[in-house]
Design a protein around this motif. Structure first.
Motif, short mmCIF file in Angstrom:
data_model
loop_
_atom_site.label_atom_id
_atom_site.label_comp_id
_atom_site.label_asym_id
_atom_site.label_seq_id
_atom_site.Cartn_x
_atom_site.Cartn_y
_atom_site.Cartn_z
N GLY A 94 0.79 -1.23 0.00
CA GLY A 94 0.00 0.00 0.00
C GLY A 94 0.82 1.27 0.00
N THR A 95 2.05 1.21 0.50
CA THR A 95 2.92 2.39 0.50
C THR A 95 3.88 2.40 -0.68
OG1 THR A 95 4.54 1.29 1.93
CG2 THR A 95 2.82 2.57 3.01
N GLY A 96 3.83 1.33 -1.49
CA GLY A 96 4.73 1.23 -2.63
C GLY A 96 3.96 1.06 -3.93
N TYR A 97 3.87 -0.19 -4.38
CA TYR A 97 3.23 -0.48 -5.66
C TYR A 97 1.81 0.06 -5.76
CZ TYR A 97 7.00 -3.95 -6.21
OH TYR A 97 8.22 -4.59 -6.31
N GLY A 98 1.06 -0.01 -4.66
CA GLY A 98 -0.36 0.35 -4.72
C GLY A 98 -0.68 1.73 -4.18
N SER A 99 0.32 2.60 -4.08
CA SER A 99 0.10 3.91 -3.45
C SER A 99 -0.46 4.97 -4.39
CB SER A 99 1.41 4.42 -2.85
OG SER A 99 2.39 4.60 -3.87
N PHE A 100 -0.61 4.64 -5.68
CA PHE A 100 -1.00 5.69 -6.64
C PHE A 100 -2.39 6.25 -6.37
CE2 PHE A 100 -1.76 1.54 -8.59
CZ PHE A 100 -3.09 1.62 -8.97
N THR A 101 -3.32 5.44 -5.86
CA THR A 101 -4.66 5.95 -5.58
C THR A 101 -4.63 6.98 -4.45
OG1 THR A 101 -5.70 3.89 -6.31
CG2 THR A 101 -7.00 5.33 -4.88
N LEU A 105 -5.67 10.99 -4.78
CA LEU A 105 -6.71 11.60 -3.95
C LEU A 105 -6.15 12.75 -3.12
CD1 LEU A 105 -8.51 8.33 -2.84
CD2 LEU A 105 -9.61 10.24 -4.05
N ALA A 106 -4.91 12.64 -2.70
CA ALA A 106 -4.32 13.68 -1.86
C ALA A 106 -3.83 14.88 -2.66
CB ALA A 106 -3.14 13.09 -1.07
N GLU A 107 -3.43 14.66 -3.89
CA GLU A 107 -2.74 15.72 -4.64
C GLU A 107 -3.59 16.40 -5.71
OE1 GLU A 107 1.53 13.33 -4.15
OE2 GLU A 107 0.76 13.80 -6.15
N GLU A 108 -4.60 15.72 -6.23
CA GLU A 108 -5.39 16.31 -7.32
C GLU A 108 -6.48 17.23 -6.77
OE1 GLU A 108 -4.61 16.17 -10.46
OE2 GLU A 108 -2.89 14.90 -9.94
N PRO A 109 -6.81 18.30 -7.51
CA PRO A 109 -7.73 19.32 -6.97
C PRO A 109 -9.20 18.90 -6.98
CG PRO A 109 -7.04 19.91 -9.20
CD PRO A 109 -6.24 18.71 -8.81
N THR A 110 -9.58 17.95 -7.82
CA THR A 110 -10.98 17.55 -7.90
C THR A 110 -11.09 16.03 -7.89
OG1 THR A 110 -11.04 17.42 -10.32
CG2 THR A 110 -11.53 19.57 -9.30
N ALA A 111 -12.30 15.57 -7.62
CA ALA A 111 -12.54 14.12 -7.62
C ALA A 111 -12.32 13.53 -9.01
CB ALA A 111 -13.96 13.83 -7.14
N ARG A 112 -12.76 14.25 -10.04
CA ARG A 112 -12.59 13.72 -11.40
C ARG A 112 -11.11 13.64 -11.77
NH1 ARG A 112 -11.78 14.25 -16.67
NH2 ARG A 112 -13.24 13.19 -18.09
N ALA A 163 -13.34 6.91 -0.02
CA ALA A 163 -12.52 8.12 -0.20
C ALA A 163 -12.95 8.87 -1.46
CB ALA A 163 -11.05 7.74 -0.27
N PHE A 164 -13.23 8.15 -2.53
CA PHE A 164 -13.72 8.80 -3.75
C PHE A 164 -15.09 9.43 -3.51
CE2 PHE A 164 -10.57 6.35 -6.25
CZ PHE A 164 -10.10 7.39 -7.05
N GLU A 165 -15.95 8.72 -2.80
CA GLU A 165 -17.28 9.27 -2.52
C GLU A 165 -17.17 10.57 -1.72
OE1 GLU A 165 -21.51 8.13 -0.34
OE2 GLU A 165 -20.05 6.54 -0.76
#
Length: 229
Positions: A94-101, A105-112, A163-165
């Motif tokens: 979760g902190t490596g290969y799968g951390s992109f989600t 969520l933390a860095e992008e300005p909108t949900a889309r 988190a997306f919701e």
């Protein structure tokens, strides 16, 4: 005097023989050197790849000791039992290969924007050479008889959807998405696409094919709010 000297020499020889025998016994019972040391992070990475490729249920302790190149006592001493090792593997994943989600969520300005980045990066991460395809969190509990392991991975998948919701609801409140947006359904659709892309990658889909899937998935997102994502 002769008899006394002979008796003393015999006793001395007997004592020496007894000492040698005792020493030989200690030598036979003494461990042959120190246990072999190993690099914990390297061993953990090997366990991660094994669980990722074969799943929790199909990966035995003997499989793990073989790929990690350590003995069972070292595995238990360093990582606990198989389930404890798997739980650590999932955290590392979760902190490596799968951390992109989480990053999206933390860095992008909108949900889309977060969904778009997640889907595009998933297309690359799930098909990248050098490790098993797809997502460990999606596939590792397939045919698993351990309910705690199943529930743990289910909770992680559902946490991503939640988190997306949350981000979608925030965008609705801010006017970025239309008031009529079904936040729960849109978030679950995003989760379904991520998990489906993982399975498609396991089945041999290429990065380009999954990127095309991501484009279609994004086309259903509403764009009629005050801002665009």
């Amino acid at each position: 005097m002769v008899n006394d000297d002979g008796t003393a020499r015999a006793r001395k020889g007997s004592d020496a023989a007894s000492a040698r025998a005792a020493g030989d016994g200690r030598a036979r019972t003494r461990p042959r050197g120190r246990p072999r040391s190993f690099d914990r992070e390297t061993a953990l990475e090997k366990a991660l790849l094994a669980f990722w490729e074969h799943g929790y249920e199909a990966t035995s302790v003997s499989d793990l000791t073989r790929v990690m190149d350590i003995g069972a006592p070292s595995l238990y001493a360093a990582f606990g039992d198989k389930q404890s090792l798997f739980e650590e593997v999932v955290r590392v994943y979760g902190t490596g290969y799968g951390s992109f989600t989480d990053r999206a969520l933390a860095e992008e300005p909108t949900a889309r924007a977060a969904a778009e980045r997640t889907l595009r990066e998933a297309a690359g991460a799930y098909t990248e050479p050098g490790h098993p395809h797809g997502c460990l969190v999606v596939h590792a509990a397939a045919n698993c008889s351990n309910p705690e392991v199943e529930q743990s991975l289910r909770d992680r998948r559902n946490a991503n959807i939640a988190a997306f919701e949350s981000r979608i609801r925030a965008d609705v409140a801010a006017g970025v998405l239309p008031p009529a947006t079904d936040a729960a359904a849109l978030a679950r659709h995003t989760g379904a696409m991520i998990q489906g892309m993982s399975q498609q990658a396991r089945d041999g889909a290429s990065r380009e094919e999954l990127e095309a899937v991501a484009e279609i998935a994004l086309s259903i997102w509403p764009r009629t709010g005050t801002h665009t994502g």
